[in-house]
Write a protein that holds these residues in place. Structure first.
Motif, short mmCIF file in Angstrom:
data_model
loop_
_atom_site.label_atom_id
_atom_site.label_comp_id
_atom_site.label_asym_id
_atom_site.label_seq_id
_atom_site.Cartn_x
_atom_site.Cartn_y
_atom_site.Cartn_z
N GLN A 198 0.83 -1.20 0.00
CA GLN A 198 0.00 0.00 0.00
C GLN A 198 0.87 1.25 0.00
N GLU A 199 2.03 1.16 0.67
CA GLU A 199 2.93 2.32 0.69
C GLU A 199 3.43 2.67 -0.71
N GLN A 200 3.56 1.64 -1.57
CA GLN A 200 3.97 1.91 -2.95
C GLN A 200 2.88 2.67 -3.70
N VAL A 201 1.63 2.34 -3.42
CA VAL A 201 0.51 3.07 -4.03
C VAL A 201 0.57 4.53 -3.61
N MET A 202 0.85 4.75 -2.32
CA MET A 202 0.95 6.13 -1.83
C MET A 202 2.10 6.86 -2.51
N GLN A 203 3.23 6.18 -2.67
CA GLN A 203 4.38 6.81 -3.34
C GLN A 203 4.05 7.16 -4.78
N ILE A 204 3.35 6.28 -5.47
CA ILE A 204 2.98 6.54 -6.87
C ILE A 204 2.06 7.75 -6.95
N CYS A 205 1.09 7.82 -6.03
CA CYS A 205 0.19 8.98 -6.01
C CYS A 205 0.98 10.26 -5.77
N GLY A 210 1.26 13.83 -7.98
CA GLY A 210 1.42 15.10 -7.28
C GLY A 210 0.55 15.24 -6.05
N TYR A 211 0.14 14.14 -5.48
CA TYR A 211 -0.74 14.16 -4.30
C TYR A 211 0.03 14.60 -3.06
N SER A 212 -0.70 15.14 -2.09
CA SER A 212 -0.12 15.41 -0.77
C SER A 212 -0.09 14.09 -0.01
N TYR A 213 0.62 14.06 1.12
CA TYR A 213 0.67 12.84 1.93
C TYR A 213 -0.73 12.44 2.40
N GLY A 214 -1.51 13.44 2.82
CA GLY A 214 -2.86 13.16 3.32
C GLY A 214 -3.77 12.61 2.23
N ARG A 215 -3.71 13.21 1.04
CA ARG A 215 -4.56 12.75 -0.08
C ARG A 215 -4.14 11.35 -0.51
N ALA A 216 -2.84 11.08 -0.52
CA ALA A 216 -2.36 9.75 -0.89
C ALA A 216 -2.83 8.70 0.11
N ASP A 217 -2.90 9.08 1.38
CA ASP A 217 -3.37 8.14 2.39
C ASP A 217 -4.85 7.87 2.24
N LEU A 218 -5.62 8.84 1.78
CA LEU A 218 -7.04 8.62 1.51
C LEU A 218 -7.22 7.56 0.43
N VAL A 219 -6.37 7.61 -0.59
CA VAL A 219 -6.42 6.60 -1.67
C VAL A 219 -6.09 5.22 -1.09
N ARG A 220 -5.06 5.18 -0.25
CA ARG A 220 -4.68 3.89 0.36
C ARG A 220 -5.82 3.31 1.17
N ARG A 221 -6.47 4.13 1.97
CA ARG A 221 -7.56 3.65 2.82
C ARG A 221 -8.75 3.20 1.98
N ALA A 222 -9.06 3.95 0.94
CA ALA A 222 -10.18 3.58 0.07
C ALA A 222 -9.91 2.25 -0.62
N MET A 223 -8.67 2.05 -1.03
CA MET A 223 -8.27 0.80 -1.67
C MET A 223 -8.35 -0.36 -0.68
N ALA A 224 -7.85 -0.14 0.54
CA ALA A 224 -7.85 -1.19 1.55
C ALA A 224 -9.26 -1.60 1.94
N VAL A 230 -15.09 5.81 -4.14
CA VAL A 230 -13.99 6.73 -3.82
C VAL A 230 -12.83 6.53 -4.80
N MET A 231 -12.54 5.27 -5.13
CA MET A 231 -11.45 4.97 -6.05
C MET A 231 -11.74 5.52 -7.45
N GLU A 232 -12.99 5.44 -7.89
CA GLU A 232 -13.36 5.99 -9.21
C GLU A 232 -13.16 7.50 -9.23
N LYS A 233 -13.53 8.16 -8.13
CA LYS A 233 -13.37 9.61 -8.03
C LYS A 233 -11.88 9.98 -8.04
#
Length: 240
Positions: A198-205, A210-224, A230-233
């Motif tokens: 999941q950390e790799q997904v955050m790094q890619i974001c 160009g995501y912030s750390y907080g926005r990247a973590d939202l993607v990780r949580r939605a994926m998990a 949320v993922m479509e958005k």
């Protein structure tokens, strides 16, 4: 007595119709309160200051589900208890009877004999590696580092499992590793071009999108949590 089709029975028998109508109203509703096996809610003040609680057997639990607790800003941590830790502790105590200086923290993490044992399929009693499917993956991969073992555990679950053949192939044939974008090389090189963590997904974001750390973590949580909406958005935001 001859059985009647359900539709006919509902039309002719008001009791059956009432039963079916009530059952349809109840369908999909929670059947009982459930308690997370290891979830602990952490709050600045007493939890009762934020949410209602109730008793479940001998434990006090919140009456709100996990998602609502997060929306309220409460912190939920999972503290797992593993009987294997007790077994390992007992083994260490037994070894010290003949070797008082034994220290498990000084056991080497690059012992070739251990990796050969796992590759040979001798995984009985080894936590996370005992199943037939996991043993098969280890035999095909031939792990030679802690990183390999960590990756296998992360891959061997619904979803990431489809990447196992690619991971094994790239591990044995590094020349076959490809990256969809040059920026991915530094992130995915350690896992042979596969997205494993999941950390790799955050790094890619962060790096590609160009995501912030907080926005990247939202993607990780939605994926998990498999929140498809949320993922479509986020997909739209990432691409455009």
């Amino acid at each position: 007595k001859e059985e009647k089709p359900l539709a006919e029975a509902v039309e002719k028998d008001p009791e059956i119709k009432r039963l079916i109508d009530n059952a349809m109203k109840l369908e999909g509703m929670p059947r009982h309160p459930s308690m997370h096996a290891a979830g602990i809610v952490i709050a600045k003040e007493a939890v009762t200051e934020y949410v209602p609680v109730q008793r479940s057997d001998n434990s006090i639990v919140t009456q709100y589900p996990m998602g609502n607790l997060e929306q309220l800003g409460l912190l939920k941590m999972d503290f797992l208890g593993l009987r294997y830790l007790t077994i390992i502790h007992g083994c260490c105590e037994t070894v010290r009877k003949t070797d008082p200086s034994f220290d498990i923290d000084k056991v080497p993490q690059d012992d070739t004999a251990v990796f050969n044992m796992l590759t040979a399929g001798s995984t009985a009693g080894v936590f996370q590696f005992e199943s037939a499917g996991m043993t098969s993956v280890l035999s095909r991969l031939g792990p030679c580092s802690i990183e390999d073992l960590t990756a296998v555990i992360s891959l061997y679950r619904p979803g990431p499992m489809q990447s196992i053949p690619t991971y094994i192939e790239n591990r044995h044939h590094p020349e076959k590793i490809t990256y969809r974008h040059p920026l991915l090389k530094e992130i995915l090189e350690v896992t042979y071009g596969c997205i494993v963590y999941q950390e790799q997904v955050m790094q890619i974001c962060r790096v590609v999108g160009g995501y912030s750390y907080g926005r990247a973590d939202l993607v990780r949580r939605a994926m998990a949590k498999k929140k498809k909406d949320v993922m479509e958005k986020e997909r739209s935001a990432f691409v455009y």
